[in-house]
Structure formats: structure tokens, C-alpha cells
Design an enzyme around this catalytic site. Structure first.
Site, mmCIF file in Angstrom:
data_model
loop_
_atom_site.group_PDB
_atom_site.id
_atom_site.type_symbol
_atom_site.label_atom_id
_atom_site.label_comp_id
_atom_site.label_asym_id
_atom_site.label_seq_id
_atom_site.Cartn_x
_atom_site.Cartn_y
_atom_site.Cartn_z
ATOM 1 C CG HIS A 309 2.966 -4.109 1.723
ATOM 2 N ND1 HIS A 309 1.699 -4.012 2.263
ATOM 3 C CD2 HIS A 309 3.289 -2.846 1.303
ATOM 4 C CE1 HIS A 309 1.294 -2.763 2.174
ATOM 5 N NE2 HIS A 309 2.236 -2.034 1.594
ATOM 6 C CD GLU A 310 6.135 -1.246 -0.983
ATOM 7 O OE1 GLU A 310 5.706 -0.677 -2.007
ATOM 8 O OE2 GLU A 310 5.923 -0.817 0.164
ATOM 9 C CG HIS A 313 1.084 -1.448 -3.268
ATOM 10 N ND1 HIS A 313 -0.167 -1.101 -2.829
ATOM 11 C CD2 HIS A 313 1.929 -1.249 -2.214
ATOM 12 C CE1 HIS A 313 -0.096 -0.716 -1.560
ATOM 13 N NE2 HIS A 313 1.157 -0.800 -1.168
ATOM 14 C CD GLU A 389 -0.046 1.051 1.751
ATOM 15 O OE1 GLU A 389 0.670 0.170 2.280
ATOM 16 O OE2 GLU A 389 0.272 1.619 0.688
#
Length: 452
Positions: A309-310, A313, A389
């Protein structure tokens, strides 16, 4: 003179009116959310069999305690803020700054020196006002719910270090800002923006190596399955991983987190030790493990999902987009200060009848006159952050980490006692991350095969 007097009164009351309206709006949202905490007494259907009733009840009580504390804090800080404006607080502290310079043998006629002394006094005042709330939050509220791990000695040392590091950064910065305004001429705000941008990127560069280690211990993640898996994950999307750290956040709190930082080919990933279920610091490996029931933290696969997920970004350029937005906003704020910097009624409204201090003018513009803009911008950025997100979650799903990400989100929700139900309006205004149930629903929807 009459026109100026009328303008300064109108400006002062416009500022106070918006402050009160903003507080009432925040109070309205807080009461809506408080009502959710009171009424939603059972585990939502989506988490039945996943989130134990006992954990849900603990999270609800924790949320209620934080809500009540926030209500009291909001009332007190609003009263203090309003009194500060009405009693010409800026003028009082500016005068005290001049007296301080006289007492230590410096020049009270130098605006740069007065501005630095003024900033020091204001920072001290902010510490005095905030300290009772910080102490209560840390040693009563967080302690009650099992999160605080700080001893009084650690807390005091931490606060002292934080204050002195803050002054070492802010006081030279103030001197530079005031000097540039006086030197820069009509378009000083352009130079101001350039200076502020360089300082921001400089601090972002030195923070991980010189500032962060003053407060927390950073250790390389030991060799093993998790490290190898993280390196492989980074390599699969060409993420330029330079270093991989674990920070001992458990000395402060059992709350957990993970993030990455760094420029260009110098990226670092930082994992909180509280995030890692199977991690034990080197200096504690010889200690007998404590029996504390179910062990907190995420499994290796769940940690990888969080990092996917990070890394989403980064892959989707969210960091770069935020930096651009920050820079545009910074330029607009300095340009607005350039427009108002010689507006005499603004200074008179705050008690300055014959002076126009640069630092005071900047604070008035950015903190008070820009308040409506800041409120709207904050809402827009919150919406944008939520969108980012969801995109990062989607990226993790495409990396085949959807199930593990859901499991990690649920586990982090349990460990942090985050209440899973929210008032939609409160959440839309305040939560930069979508609520758990919304993220779970979106991830599950992405994981379903598309029908023809």
C-alpha cells in the site's frame, strides 16, 4: 483616522466571528461523532466473528474518553485564543520581547532580534498552554487504555529536547524571513517562497539522519525472511530502497505505523517495532517473554501488504503531487502576505498603532485572515488524501495483497483500538484515511472477478 478605525474594528470582529463559527462547526461535528460512539454498541455486521465484542467495547470506551477530552480541550483553547486576540496578545508579547533584549544587552531596535525574542516567548507560551493537555493525554487517557509506555523521566527529557530542537530551527528561520522581507523589495514574497522551499527540503533531508535519532532509536531490520521479502517487493516495482529501519516506537506507545521517506535514489522504509508481531529488539532478546495474552502486531505477509500500500503511494506519484500542492499553497500564502503586509488597519486591529512587524503581520495573515481559505483547503486535501488511499489500496490488490491488506487493517484497528464506525460528515471532514469498513468494502470489490 476614522476610516482606519472603522476598518480595524470590522477586521477584528470578522476574525473573531469566523473563529467562533469554526469552533461551533467543529463542535457540531464532534457531537455527531460522539452520538455514534454512544449509539453503536454492537459490532457491525461486516466485522461479526472478526472483531471480538470485548475489543469493540474497549474501542468504544476509548473513543468516548477521547471525545470528552477533546470537548473540554476545545472549549478551553477557544476561550484562550479569543482572549488573546481581544487583549492584544501579540502587542503584549512584542513589548515583552523588547524588554527581554534590553535585559540581556541586545538591541531592542533591531526588528530581527525582537522577532526572534518574540518567537521564543510565543513558543514558551504555547508549551505552557499545551502541557496540561499533553500530560493528561499521555499519563491519564493513553495510560488508562494501555497505550502509554513513557515514564515521567522519559517524557520530561523528550519535551526538553523537542523544545530546544524547535528553537534551534525556528529562531534562525525567523531571522531569515524578516531579513528577506526587508531586503526583497516589492516582490519579496517570491524570495520568501524560494527561501522557505529550500529550508523545507533541507530539513526533510537532514531529519532522518540528524533529528529523528535524537528522539527514537532506529536500527536496521535484521536479516531474515521479512527483510528479504521487503527487498524483493521493492525490487519488483523498481523502488530504490536504500535502507530499511525499525524504530523503537514501543518506548513511547503501543500504537503502530510504517512509512517511507527520502529523495530520488535514497529511499528509506521505516517500520515501527509495534507493527511487527515477531520482532524483538536486540537489547531485549535475552529477556523472558511476558505473558500478555494475544500478541499484537502483524504477520510478515500482512506487513508486506501494508508496505505494498505504501509503495503504491510512490508508484502513483502521490508524494510528488502533495509536494507540488504544498509549494503552490506556500506561494499563495506568501503572496497574500505580500498584498497585506503594509495594510495598516490589520496591525492596528491587533494593537500595533505605530509599527508593522513583519513576523506579526505574517502570523496574522496566515493564521487569521487566511482562516476561511485554510478551512476549505483542509477539506479539499482531506478528500484528495482519501482518494489517494483508495488508489494505494487498489495498487496493493493488483500486487495480490488484497486479503492480507484487509487482515492487516483489521489487526491494526484492533491493536490501536480504533472505533470502526463513524458519522459520515465527521469522517469526511476529519479523516484523511477512509474508515475501515469503507476500505474493506472497496478492497473486496476489487478482488471480485469482473462479470462479462
Amino acid at each position: 483616522m476614522l476610516d482606519f478605525r472603522l476598518e480595524e474594528n470590522q477586521l477584528l470582529w470578522a476574525i473573531l466571528t469566523f473563529q467562533i463559527l469554526e469552533y461551533l462547526w467543529e463542535l457540531y461535528l464532534a457531537r455527531r461523532q460522539h452520538s455514534v460512539y454512544c449509539k453503536k454498541v454492537t459490532v457491525p455486521q461486516e466485522l461479526k466473528g472478526i472483531l471480538p465484542d470485548e475489543t469493540y467495547t474497549k474501542a468504544r470506551v476509548y473513543a468516548l474518553d477521547k471525545s470528552n477530552f477533546g470537548l473540554i480541550k476545545g472549549i478551553i483553547t477557544t476561550i484562550i485564543g479569543t482572549a488573546f486576540v481581544l487583549l492584544n496578545g501579540f502587542k503584549i508579547f512584542w513589548t515583552q520581547a523588547k524588554l527581554l533584549l534590553v535585559q540581556v544587552g541586545l538591541n531592542p531596535e533591531s526588528e530581527i532580534q525582537v522577532s526572534m525574542a518574540f518567537m521564543l516567548i510565543m513558543n514558551l507560551m504555547n508549551v505552557v498552554i499545551a502541557m496540561p493537555f499533553t500530560v493528561y493525554s499521555t499519563f491519564v487517557l493513553e495510560e488508562k487504555h494501555g497505550f502509554n509506555k513513557q515514564t515521567p523521566g522519559f517524557f520530561i527529557k523528550d519535551q526538553i529536547k523537542s523544545f530546544f530542537v524547535g528553537q534551534l530551527i525556528s529562531l534562525p528561520l525567523v531571522a531569515g524571513l524578516v531579513g528577506i522581507v526587508h531586503w526583497g523589495g516589492k516582490f519579496f514574497f517570491v524570495y520568501l517562497w524560494g527561501f522557505a522551499t529550500m529550508v523545507i527540503f533541507f530539513l526533510m533531508t537532514i531529519y532522518p539522519d540528524f533529528i529523528a535519532p535524537l528522539f527514537d532509536k532506529y536500527s536496521p531490520l535484521p536479516e531474515g525472511e521479512l527483510r528479504s521479502s521487503i527487498e524483493a517487493l521493492a525490487k519488483s516495482i523498481d523502488f530504490p530502497l536504500y535502507k530499511l529501519y525499525v524504530v523503537e516506537g514501543s518506548k513511547r506507545s503501543v500504537h503502530s505505523n510504517a512509512y517511507f521517506y527520502g529523495f530520488f535514489k535514497n529511499k528509506r522504509i521505516v517500520l515501527f517495532d509495534t507493527l511487527l508481531k515477531d520482532y524483538t529488539p536486540e537489547d531485549k532478546k535475552d529477556e523472558e517473554p511476558k505473558e500478555e495474552g494475544e500478541k499484537k502486531g502483524c504477520s510478515n505477509e500482512e506487513v508486506l501488504a501494508v508496505l505494498a500500500h505504501e509503495l503504491g503511494h510512490w508508484q502513483l506519484n502521490h508524494v510528488a503531487k502533495n509536494v507540488i500542492i504544498m509549494q503552490v499553497n506556500l506561494f499563495l500564502m506568501f503572496a497574500a502576505f505580500g498584498f497585506f503586509s503594509q495594510y495598516e488597519p490589520m496591525y492596528r486591529a491587533f494593537g500595533f498603532l505605530s509599527e508593522k512587524p513583519v513576523l506579526v503581520g505574517m502570523v496574522i495573515v496566515l493564521q487569521y485572515i487566511f482562516s476561511p481559505y485554510n478551512a476549505v483547503l483542509g477539506c479539499v486535501l482531506t478528500c484528495l488524501s482519501r482518494h489517494f488511499e483508495f488508489q494505494a489500496d487498489e495498487f496493493a490488490v493488483h500486487m495480490k495483497k488484497g486479503k492480507e491488506l484487509c487482515d492487516a487493517l483489521i489487526k491494526l484497528n484492533k491493536d490501536n483500538l480504533s472505533f470502526p464506525q463513524n458519522d459520515w460528515l465527521y469522517s469526511a471532514w476529519h479523516h484523511s484515511h477512509p474508515p475501515l469498513l469503507e476500505r474493506m468494502a472497496a478492497i473486496k470489490k476489487l478482488g471480485k472477478p469482473k462479470s462479462n
